[in-house]
Design a protein around this motif. Structure first.
Motif, PDB file in Angstrom:
ATOM      1  N   TRP A  89      -2.771 -11.019  -6.252  1.00  0.00           N
ATOM      2  CA  TRP A  89      -2.640  -9.928  -7.028  1.00  0.00           C
ATOM      3  C   TRP A  89      -2.821  -8.047  -6.082  1.00  0.00           C
ATOM      4  O   TRP A  89      -2.849  -7.477  -6.009  1.00  0.00           O
ATOM      5  CB  TRP A  89      -4.177  -9.787  -8.284  1.00  0.00           C
ATOM      6  N   ILE A  90      -3.683  -8.718  -4.838  1.00  0.00           N
ATOM      7  CA  ILE A  90      -4.396  -8.212  -3.641  1.00  0.00           C
ATOM      8  C   ILE A  90      -2.721  -7.271  -3.339  1.00  0.00           C
ATOM      9  O   ILE A  90      -1.812  -6.322  -3.076  1.00  0.00           O
ATOM     10  CB  ILE A  90      -5.042  -8.423  -2.726  1.00  0.00           C
ATOM     11  N   GLY A  91      -1.391  -8.112  -3.245  1.00  0.00           N
ATOM     12  CA  GLY A  91      -0.461  -8.068  -2.615  1.00  0.00           C
ATOM     13  C   GLY A  91       0.275  -7.047  -3.617  1.00  0.00           C
ATOM     14  O   GLY A  91       1.305  -5.948  -3.170  1.00  0.00           O
ATOM     15  N   VAL A  92       0.188  -7.366  -4.854  1.00  0.00           N
ATOM     16  CA  VAL A  92       0.516  -6.505  -6.183  1.00  0.00           C
ATOM     17  C   VAL A  92       0.204  -5.453  -6.041  1.00  0.00           C
ATOM     18  O   VAL A  92       1.040  -3.713  -5.833  1.00  0.00           O
ATOM     19  CB  VAL A  92       0.836  -7.491  -7.286  1.00  0.00           C
ATOM     20  N   ARG A  93      -1.332  -4.732  -5.970  1.00  0.00           N
ATOM     21  CA  ARG A  93      -1.720  -3.669  -6.158  1.00  0.00           C
ATOM     22  C   ARG A  93      -1.519  -3.117  -4.797  1.00  0.00           C
ATOM     23  O   ARG A  93      -0.836  -1.895  -4.852  1.00  0.00           O
ATOM     24  CB  ARG A  93      -2.887  -3.670  -6.009  1.00  0.00           C
ATOM     25  N   PHE A  94      -1.030  -3.962  -3.450  1.00  0.00           N
ATOM     26  CA  PHE A  94      -0.729  -3.197  -2.304  1.00  0.00           C
ATOM     27  C   PHE A  94       0.868  -1.938  -3.022  1.00  0.00           C
ATOM     28  O   PHE A  94       1.331  -0.805  -2.518  1.00  0.00           O
ATOM     29  CB  PHE A  94      -0.417  -3.716  -1.146  1.00  0.00           C
ATOM     30  N   TRP A  95       1.853  -3.003  -3.531  1.00  0.00           N
ATOM     31  CA  TRP A  95       3.201  -2.315  -3.521  1.00  0.00           C
ATOM     32  C   TRP A  95       3.612  -1.317  -4.864  1.00  0.00           C
ATOM     33  O   TRP A  95       3.806  -0.677  -4.653  1.00  0.00           O
ATOM     34  CB  TRP A  95       4.175  -3.591  -3.869  1.00  0.00           C
ATOM     35  N   PHE A  96       1.896  -1.593  -5.897  1.00  0.00           N
ATOM     36  CA  PHE A  96       2.365  -0.573  -6.647  1.00  0.00           C
ATOM     37  C   PHE A  96       1.873   0.834  -5.830  1.00  0.00           C
ATOM     38  O   PHE A  96       2.158   1.482  -6.875  1.00  0.00           O
ATOM     39  CB  PHE A  96       1.211  -0.824  -7.674  1.00  0.00           C
ATOM     40  N   GLY A  97       0.396   1.141  -5.187  1.00  0.00           N
ATOM     41  CA  GLY A  97       0.371   1.691  -4.279  1.00  0.00           C
ATOM     42  C   GLY A  97       1.234   2.978  -3.513  1.00  0.00           C
ATOM     43  O   GLY A  97       0.495   4.148  -3.030  1.00  0.00           O
ATOM     44  N   THR A  98       2.382   2.121  -3.102  1.00  0.00           N
ATOM     45  CA  THR A  98       2.894   2.588  -1.776  1.00  0.00           C
ATOM     46  C   THR A  98       3.800   3.868  -2.802  1.00  0.00           C
ATOM     47  O   THR A  98       3.653   5.223  -1.464  1.00  0.00           O
ATOM     48  CB  THR A  98       3.489   1.711  -1.301  1.00  0.00           C
ATOM     49  N   PRO A  99       4.431   3.875  -4.001  1.00  0.00           N
ATOM     50  CA  PRO A  99       4.325   5.315  -4.305  1.00  0.00           C
ATOM     51  C   PRO A  99       4.096   6.521  -4.021  1.00  0.00           C
ATOM     52  O   PRO A  99       4.020   7.838  -3.926  1.00  0.00           O
ATOM     53  CB  PRO A  99       4.828   5.500  -5.208  1.00  0.00           C
ATOM     54  N   ASP A 102      -8.940 -14.895  12.064  1.00  0.00           N
ATOM     55  CA  ASP A 102     -10.385 -14.919  11.640  1.00  0.00           C
ATOM     56  C   ASP A 102      -9.303 -13.527  10.443  1.00  0.00           C
ATOM     57  O   ASP A 102     -10.010 -12.604   9.640  1.00  0.00           O
ATOM     58  CB  ASP A 102     -10.788 -14.087  12.187  1.00  0.00           C
ATOM     59  N   VAL A 103      -8.173 -13.227   9.688  1.00  0.00           N
ATOM     60  CA  VAL A 103      -7.745 -12.099   9.171  1.00  0.00           C
ATOM     61  C   VAL A 103      -8.044 -12.720   7.505  1.00  0.00           C
ATOM     62  O   VAL A 103      -7.505 -13.922   7.078  1.00  0.00           O
ATOM     63  CB  VAL A 103      -6.483 -12.518   8.984  1.00  0.00           C
ATOM     64  N   THR A 104      -8.997 -12.570   6.980  1.00  0.00           N
ATOM     65  CA  THR A 104      -8.735 -12.940   5.544  1.00  0.00           C
ATOM     66  C   THR A 104      -8.977 -11.401   3.857  1.00  0.00           C
ATOM     67  O   THR A 104      -7.894 -10.463   4.407  1.00  0.00           O
ATOM     68  CB  THR A 104     -10.827 -13.273   5.060  1.00  0.00           C
ATOM     69  N   ARG A 105      -8.390 -12.162   2.750  1.00  0.00           N
ATOM     70  CA  ARG A 105      -8.278 -10.840   2.124  1.00  0.00           C
ATOM     71  C   ARG A 105      -9.214  -9.985   2.294  1.00  0.00           C
ATOM     72  O   ARG A 105      -8.270  -8.751   2.017  1.00  0.00           O
ATOM     73  CB  ARG A 105      -8.021 -11.881   0.735  1.00  0.00           C
ATOM     74  N   GLU A 106     -10.319  -9.770   2.371  1.00  0.00           N
ATOM     75  CA  GLU A 106     -10.968  -8.969   2.219  1.00  0.00           C
ATOM     76  C   GLU A 106     -10.659  -8.056   3.831  1.00  0.00           C
ATOM     77  O   GLU A 106     -10.453  -6.790   2.981  1.00  0.00           O
ATOM     78  CB  GLU A 106     -12.852  -9.473   2.012  1.00  0.00           C
ATOM     79  N   SER A 107     -10.874  -8.813   4.426  1.00  0.00           N
ATOM     80  CA  SER A 107     -10.876  -7.397   6.002  1.00  0.00           C
ATOM     81  C   SER A 107      -8.820  -7.402   5.815  1.00  0.00           C
ATOM     82  O   SER A 107      -9.185  -6.259   6.059  1.00  0.00           O
ATOM     83  CB  SER A 107     -10.857  -8.547   6.949  1.00  0.00           C
ATOM     84  N   TRP A 108      -8.187  -7.910   5.203  1.00  0.00           N
ATOM     85  CA  TRP A 108      -6.883  -7.207   4.857  1.00  0.00           C
ATOM     86  C   TRP A 108      -6.976  -6.027   4.057  1.00  0.00           C
ATOM     87  O   TRP A 108      -6.868  -4.378   4.306  1.00  0.00           O
ATOM     88  CB  TRP A 108      -5.468  -8.487   4.488  1.00  0.00           C
ATOM     89  N   THR A 109      -7.194  -6.083   2.857  1.00  0.00           N
ATOM     90  CA  THR A 109      -7.311  -5.723   1.660  1.00  0.00           C
ATOM     91  C   THR A 109      -8.355  -4.517   2.240  1.00  0.00           C
ATOM     92  O   THR A 109      -7.698  -3.013   1.970  1.00  0.00           O
ATOM     93  CB  THR A 109      -8.436  -5.633   0.722  1.00  0.00           C
ATOM     94  N   PHE A 110      -9.597  -4.124   3.318  1.00  0.00           N
ATOM     95  CA  PHE A 110     -10.156  -2.814   3.800  1.00  0.00           C
ATOM     96  C   PHE A 110      -9.282  -2.252   4.686  1.00  0.00           C
ATOM     97  O   PHE A 110      -9.789  -0.723   5.065  1.00  0.00           O
ATOM     98  CB  PHE A 110     -11.381  -3.359   3.681  1.00  0.00           C
ATOM     99  N   TRP A 111      -8.778  -3.212   5.315  1.00  0.00           N
ATOM    100  CA  TRP A 111      -7.971  -2.200   6.696  1.00  0.00           C
ATOM    101  C   TRP A 111      -6.626  -1.768   5.427  1.00  0.00           C
ATOM    102  O   TRP A 111      -6.439  -1.299   5.838  1.00  0.00           O
ATOM    103  CB  TRP A 111      -7.229  -3.632   7.043  1.00  0.00           C
ATOM    104  N   MET A 112      -6.087  -2.102   5.186  1.00  0.00           N
ATOM    105  CA  MET A 112      -5.155  -1.661   4.449  1.00  0.00           C
ATOM    106  C   MET A 112      -5.172  -0.200   3.444  1.00  0.00           C
ATOM    107  O   MET A 112      -4.866   0.850   3.469  1.00  0.00           O
ATOM    108  CB  MET A 112      -4.179  -2.632   3.649  1.00  0.00           C
ATOM    109  N   GLY A 113      -6.593  -0.435   2.582  1.00  0.00           N
ATOM    110  CA  GLY A 113      -7.073   0.579   1.640  1.00  0.00           C
ATOM    111  C   GLY A 113      -7.889   1.921   2.992  1.00  0.00           C
ATOM    112  O   GLY A 113      -6.854   2.773   2.912  1.00  0.00           O
ATOM    113  N   MET A 114      -8.155   1.337   4.061  1.00  0.00           N
ATOM    114  CA  MET A 114      -8.529   2.446   5.407  1.00  0.00           C
ATOM    115  C   MET A 114      -6.715   2.941   5.757  1.00  0.00           C
ATOM    116  O   MET A 114      -6.656   4.419   5.471  1.00  0.00           O
ATOM    117  CB  MET A 114      -8.744   2.161   6.709  1.00  0.00           C
ATOM    118  N   LEU A 115      -5.943   2.444   5.541  1.00  0.00           N
ATOM    119  CA  LEU A 115      -4.694   2.844   6.011  1.00  0.00           C
ATOM    120  C   LEU A 115      -3.725   3.842   4.878  1.00  0.00           C
ATOM    121  O   LEU A 115      -3.002   4.540   5.301  1.00  0.00           O
ATOM    122  CB  LEU A 115      -3.102   1.704   6.513  1.00  0.00           C
ATOM    123  N   MET A 116      -4.145   3.322   3.861  1.00  0.00           N
ATOM    124  CA  MET A 116      -3.565   4.432   2.685  1.00  0.00           C
ATOM    125  C   MET A 116      -4.707   5.387   3.115  1.00  0.00           C
ATOM    126  O   MET A 116      -3.628   6.741   2.708  1.00  0.00           O
ATOM    127  CB  MET A 116      -3.374   3.343   1.926  1.00  0.00           C
TER     128      MET A 116
END
Length: 307
Positions: free
Chosen positions: A158-168, A227-241
């Motif tokens: 779902w984290i991956g799904v949300r990333f793609w839904f958010g890009t537009p 050491d990349v986790t789903r949490e660390s990746w999600t939080f990094w991606m949130g920052m990038l967005m």
């Protein structure tokens, strides 16, 4: 606005914009187990550092994009109503995601040179219109929600799904308020489910005020390693967005898109683009040809340079 006087017959689009295509695009971009762990180091690498997908779907995507390019924005049908199941249908979330990938992501992945104008001046307009529609649906019908996906997928997927839904929303120059809210919804859901707090919360003011943050962080690339986790990746991606927003707050648009859209840059925008090393800009030769097309009221046909 649009790409010429020839409008494809409805049957042509119906042949191209199929449930099979949309499912194929989702599978291509999300080739992970729906339950269980995803290697988010690989997930980020395959989006930002490599392209394992473009050649895989090119022959399916380009005919659909070319057909859509011939309609013109002013004559574009309601793609959701025409080519997706009803929002209440169980298949709607995945099908809607596939349509968004076709319109928002794959043009960025596949279209170069003069074709880049189609990405930012045409398909972005359509994808952001579609995004406005689905995010306005009642909460129980929205295709991005955890509630609609959780019965069939785990949190990682779902984290991956949300990333793609958010890009537009992130790519839009008008929808940054929605983008920031959408990203925060993802962040809060992951914090709630995992009990982990986003460390970027402590840097929130910096994230939302640094106009050079996006070019800098994009060039650094996604977090990599064991050491990349789903949490660390999600939080990094949130920052990038989120770090797209200060650019819009400062300039009202993305200065690096001025050339591809034939817009005149202010002195401040020129200085910004210069300081970022012309991050995200098309080359001067392409920019010149695009400007000539715009002045003459034409579009170079999509795919002419790739034939």
């Amino acid at each position: 606005m649009g790409g010429g006087p020839y409008f494809p017959h409805e049957q042509e689009l119906g042949h191209l914009l199929t449930p099979e295509l949309f499912s194929c695009l989702v599978q291509a971009r999300m080739p992970y187990p729906k339950h269980g762990s995803i290697n988010f180091s690989h997930f980020g690498r395959d989006i930002f550092l490599e392209d394992p997908v473009g050649t895989q779907v090119r022959d399916k995507v380009l005919p659909a994009l070319v057909a859509l390019s011939k309609i013109g924005l002013e004559h574009m049908p309601d793609l959701m109503a025409a080519y997706l199941p009803p929002p209440t249908d169980d298949s709607f979330p995945e099908q809607c995601l596939g349509l968004l990938l076709l319109l928002d992501h794959f043009p960025r992945l596949l279209l170069r040179g003069m074709d880049a104008r189609w990405t930012y001046g045409y398909f972005d307009v359509i994808s952001q219109h579609v995004a406005r529609i689905w995010i306005s649906l009642p909460a129980d019908q929205r295709p991005d929600s955890w509630e609609r996906w959780q019965a069939g997928v785990g949190l990682d997927y779902w984290i991956g799904v949300r990333f793609w839904f958010g890009t537009p929303f992130v790519h839009s120059e008008q929808l940054q308020a929605i983008a920031v809210k959408f990203t925060d919804e993802t962040r809060r859901r992951v914090e709630q489910v995992t009990g982990k707090k986003d460390p970027y919360r402590e840097k929130r003011d910096d994230v939302l005020s640094d106009i050079y943050g996006f070019p800098r962080e994009y060039r650094k690339g996604p977090p990599q390693g064991d050491d990349v986790t789903r949490e660390s990746w999600t939080f990094w991606m949130g920052m990038l967005m989120d770090i797209h927003k200060p650019i819009i707050d400062s300039f009202g648009r993305y200065p690096y898109l001025n050339a591809v859209l034939g817009r005149q840059s202010s002195d401040e925008e020129k200085a910004y683009v210069e300081k970022t090393g012309h991050f995200g800009e098309v080359g001067p030769d392409v920019a010149k040809r695009i400007l000539e097309d715009i002045k003459n009221g034409r579009w170079t046909r999509l795919g002419d340079e790739q034939a």
